[in-house]
Design a protein around this motif. Structure first.
Motif, PDB file in Angstrom:
ATOM      1  N   ILE A   1      73.766  74.067  35.788  1.00 23.72           N
ATOM      2  CA  ILE A   1      73.970  73.272  36.991  1.00 23.72           C
ATOM      3  C   ILE A   1      74.646  74.142  38.050  1.00 23.72           C
ATOM      4  O   ILE A   1      75.691  74.743  37.775  1.00 23.72           O
ATOM      5  N   PRO A   2      74.086  74.252  39.257  1.00 19.14           N
ATOM      6  CA  PRO A   2      74.826  74.914  40.339  1.00 19.14           C
ATOM      7  C   PRO A   2      76.148  74.191  40.550  1.00 19.14           C
ATOM      8  O   PRO A   2      76.202  72.959  40.496  1.00 19.14           O
ATOM      9  N   ILE A   3      77.210  74.924  40.798  1.00 19.54           N
ATOM     10  CA  ILE A   3      78.504  74.264  40.924  1.00 19.54           C
ATOM     11  C   ILE A   3      78.548  73.285  42.090  1.00 19.54           C
ATOM     12  O   ILE A   3      79.302  72.307  42.062  1.00 19.54           O
ATOM     13  N   THR A   4      77.712  73.496  43.093  1.00 16.01           N
ATOM     14  CA  THR A   4      77.655  72.546  44.203  1.00 16.01           C
ATOM     15  C   THR A   4      77.146  71.175  43.760  1.00 16.01           C
ATOM     16  O   THR A   4      77.362  70.171  44.444  1.00 16.01           O
ATOM     17  N   GLU A   5      76.465  71.120  42.604  1.00 13.11           N
ATOM     18  CA  GLU A   5      75.934  69.866  42.079  1.00 13.11           C
ATOM     19  C   GLU A   5      76.731  69.357  40.877  1.00 13.11           C
ATOM     20  O   GLU A   5      76.399  68.316  40.303  1.00 13.11           O
ATOM     21  N   PHE A   6      77.772  70.072  40.500  1.00 13.17           N
ATOM     22  CA  PHE A   6      78.546  69.711  39.308  1.00 13.17           C
ATOM     23  C   PHE A   6      79.500  68.551  39.585  1.00 13.17           C
ATOM     24  O   PHE A   6      79.552  67.578  38.847  1.00 13.17           O
ATOM     25  N   HIS A   7      80.272  68.654  40.670  1.00 13.57           N
ATOM     26  CA  HIS A   7      81.204  67.584  41.033  1.00 13.57           C
ATOM     27  C   HIS A   7      80.521  66.587  41.968  1.00 13.57           C
ATOM     28  O   HIS A   7      79.602  66.944  42.696  1.00 13.57           O
ATOM     29  N   ARG A   8      81.009  65.339  41.959  1.00 13.30           N
ATOM     30  CA  ARG A   8      80.399  64.270  42.729  1.00 13.30           C
ATOM     31  C   ARG A   8      81.296  63.818  43.870  1.00 13.30           C
ATOM     32  O   ARG A   8      82.516  63.925  43.798  1.00 13.30           O
ATOM     33  N   LEU A   9      80.674  63.270  44.909  1.00  7.60           N
ATOM     34  CA  LEU A   9      81.417  62.474  45.884  1.00  7.60           C
ATOM     35  C   LEU A   9      81.586  61.070  45.307  1.00  7.60           C
ATOM     36  O   LEU A   9      80.834  60.666  44.418  1.00  7.60           O
ATOM     37  N   PRO A  10      82.566  60.300  45.788  1.00  8.04           N
ATOM     38  CA  PRO A  10      82.892  59.039  45.108  1.00  8.04           C
ATOM     39  C   PRO A  10      81.815  57.977  45.174  1.00  8.04           C
ATOM     40  O   PRO A  10      81.534  57.312  44.172  1.00  8.04           O
ATOM     41  N   GLY A  11      81.190  57.794  46.369  1.00  4.02           N
ATOM     42  CA  GLY A  11      80.198  56.731  46.504  1.00  4.02           C
ATOM     43  C   GLY A  11      80.742  55.424  45.964  1.00  4.02           C
ATOM     44  O   GLY A  11      81.891  55.070  46.193  1.00  4.02           O
ATOM     45  N   ASP A  12      79.910  54.706  45.193  1.00  5.27           N
ATOM     46  CA  ASP A  12      80.365  53.457  44.583  1.00  5.27           C
ATOM     47  C   ASP A  12      80.735  53.639  43.112  1.00  5.27           C
ATOM     48  O   ASP A  12      80.968  52.659  42.401  1.00  5.27           O
ATOM     49  N   ARG A  13      80.802  54.909  42.646  1.00  5.16           N
ATOM     50  CA  ARG A  13      81.224  55.194  41.273  1.00  5.16           C
ATOM     51  C   ARG A  13      82.260  56.321  41.255  1.00  5.16           C
ATOM     52  O   ARG A  13      82.038  57.394  40.701  1.00  5.16           O
ATOM     53  N   PRO A  14      83.421  56.079  41.843  1.00  4.93           N
ATOM     54  CA  PRO A  14      84.439  57.129  41.875  1.00  4.93           C
ATOM     55  C   PRO A  14      85.007  57.475  40.511  1.00  4.93           C
ATOM     56  O   PRO A  14      85.693  58.494  40.361  1.00  4.93           O
ATOM     57  N   ASP A  15      84.748  56.633  39.503  1.00  4.01           N
ATOM     58  CA  ASP A  15      85.215  56.936  38.152  1.00  4.01           C
ATOM     59  C   ASP A  15      84.468  58.116  37.545  1.00  4.01           C
ATOM     60  O   ASP A  15      84.940  58.720  36.571  1.00  4.01           O
ATOM     61  N   LEU A  16      83.327  58.474  38.113  1.00  4.66           N
ATOM     62  CA  LEU A  16      82.547  59.613  37.626  1.00  4.66           C
ATOM     63  C   LEU A  16      82.882  60.846  38.454  1.00  4.66           C
ATOM     64  O   LEU A  16      82.527  60.940  39.618  1.00  4.66           O
ATOM     65  N   ASP A  17      83.564  61.788  37.839  1.00  8.23           N
ATOM     66  CA  ASP A  17      83.993  62.991  38.551  1.00  8.23           C
ATOM     67  C   ASP A  17      82.871  64.008  38.709  1.00  8.23           C
ATOM     68  O   ASP A  17      82.878  64.800  39.649  1.00  8.23           O
ATOM     69  N   ASN A  18      81.951  64.028  37.761  1.00 10.15           N
ATOM     70  CA  ASN A  18      80.950  65.099  37.732  1.00 10.15           C
ATOM     71  C   ASN A  18      79.635  64.578  37.184  1.00 10.15           C
ATOM     72  O   ASN A  18      79.495  63.381  36.889  1.00 10.15           O
ATOM     73  N   THR A  19      78.671  65.485  37.031  1.00 10.54           N
ATOM     74  CA  THR A  19      77.324  65.097  36.621  1.00 10.54           C
ATOM     75  C   THR A  19      77.048  65.377  35.146  1.00 10.54           C
ATOM     76  O   THR A  19      75.897  65.371  34.720  1.00 10.54           O
ATOM     77  N   LEU A  20      78.099  65.625  34.366  1.00  8.74           N
ATOM     78  CA  LEU A  20      77.913  65.820  32.934  1.00  8.74           C
ATOM     79  C   LEU A  20      77.434  64.534  32.276  1.00  8.74           C
ATOM     80  O   LEU A  20      77.739  63.425  32.721  1.00  8.74           O
ATOM     81  N   GLN A  21      76.690  64.691  31.182  1.00 12.69           N
ATOM     82  CA  GLN A  21      76.244  63.563  30.377  1.00 12.69           C
ATOM     83  C   GLN A  21      77.134  63.439  29.146  1.00 12.69           C
ATOM     84  O   GLN A  21      77.855  64.374  28.786  1.00 12.69           O
ATOM     85  N   ALA A  22      77.098  62.286  28.507  1.00 11.49           N
ATOM     86  CA  ALA A  22      77.928  62.066  27.316  1.00 11.49           C
ATOM     87  C   ALA A  22      77.648  63.139  26.268  1.00 11.49           C
ATOM     88  O   ALA A  22      76.489  63.420  25.938  1.00 11.49           O
TER      89      ALA A  22
END
Length: 331
Positions: A187-208
């Motif tokens: 994953i490019p690091i620019t796509e690793f972390h997320r903006l909050p949107g309506d799911r701020p509990d999700l910090d990043n794009t990792l899967q379980a």
């Protein structure tokens, strides 16, 4: 702190298997953030999986001439690594601006990517926080928000990402290597972390069940013209009000390539492609830097106590770019 069980593993397969057997497991390495969160009942895992025995503890060259940083290499060992200091001094300087020597000796590169916000309300379980408990509300928006975000916010969250290391990694164009139930991926690091949107509990794009194995740095390290500027309330062991990673490729006084990334202002390290475009093919001058700073802060929104950060960020950008261009001496 709730009761939990513990297991130490030495392979990724064993780590993933342990994940599958428990309701709310967490991986642990240095534990410098996770244990703090457990102590105040923000994180309540029922099982800790110690991954420090997995062989992700090397720094080595990549086939294309870049550098691979093992996820379990400590921040201290990364910052003081000879190749990192020589080829990627921006990263070394950013890491050394963070935390304290004691924490850098324990904290790992993978853990640094995963660390969570230091928003006051996130840590205060007596107050509503969408990041901690989705749907409960955001106390920070109408509360004391001096350290919080001015860019990329949503009505649900104005938390900031706390890392210094990640700001530099974004400027360098790093990629994150991951393994998990669904195999290996990057994953490019620019796509690793997320903006909050309506799911701020999700910090990043990792899967379980995903495990970060390493971080790849490209060949280009901007070792000649770079700056990491961190503005904070005290000189050490403090999170950034605003930080700036600036990296330039110069030919004479002309900017041929530019990277500009802010920390302390958004839910993720904030890279401004528009500001970088405004710098490219321009003269390395204060006026050029001021124009880029204005562009980088377009759309910024203050929430009262943190409104000062908009002007602070503009001034920090200009100063960091001056340092990167050699127009001002770095501290």
């Amino acid at each position: 702190m709730n009761k939990f069980t513990y297991a130490s593993v030495s392979t990724t397969d064993a780590a993933i298997a342990e994940m599958d057997e428990h309701d709310s497991p967490k991986f642990i390495a240095g534990g410098t953030n996770l244990l703090d969160l457990m102590k105040v009942n923000v994180e309540n895992p029922d099982h800790l999986i110690d991954i420090t025995q997995i062989a992700f503890n090397q720094i080595e060259a990549t086939a294309d001439g870049g550098l691979r940083l093992g996820a379990l290499v400590t921040n201290a060992d990364t910052a003081w690594n000879e190749e990192v200091e020589k080829r990627y001094p921006l990263l070394s300087k950013a890491i050394l601006a963070g935390a304290s020597p004691q924490l850098r000796n324990m904290a790992t590169n993978g853990g640094n990517l995963m660390q969570r916000t230091r928003c006051y309300y996130f840590y205060d379980t007596a107050t509503p926080c969408n990041k901690r408990e989705p749907g409960s509300g955001c106390s920070a928006i109408g509360g004391y928000n001096r350290i919080l975000a001015i860019l990329g916010t949503s009505e649900h969250c104005i938390a900031t990402h706390p890392s210094d290391m990640c700001v530099a990694l974004v400027a360098l164009g790093a990629t994150i290597n991951i393994t998990g139930i669904n195999g290996d991926r990057t994953i490019p690091i620019t796509e690793f972390h997320r903006l909050p949107g309506d799911r701020p509990d999700l910090d990043n794009t990792l899967q379980a069940g995903d495990i970060v194995t390493s971080i790849d740095l490209p060949v280009q390290g901007f070792e000649k013209n770079y700056a990491y500027l961190k503005v904070r309330d005290r000189a050490s062991y403090a999170f950034a009000l605003v930080s700036v990673a600036a990296a330039l490729t110069l030919e004479g006084n002309q900017i041929k390539e530019a990277r500009l990334v802010l920390g302390g202002v958004a839910h993720k390290p904030w890279r401004s492609a528009e500001a970088e475009a405004a710098l490219t093919h321009q003269e390395a001058s204060v006026s050029t830097f001021e124009k880029a700073a204005a562009i980088a802060l377009e759309g910024a929104k203050g929430y009262g106590d943190n409104t000062f950060k908009i002007e602070l960020a503009k001034r920090a950008i200009v100063r960091a770019l001056k340092q990167a261009a050699g127009l001002e001496e770095q501290a």
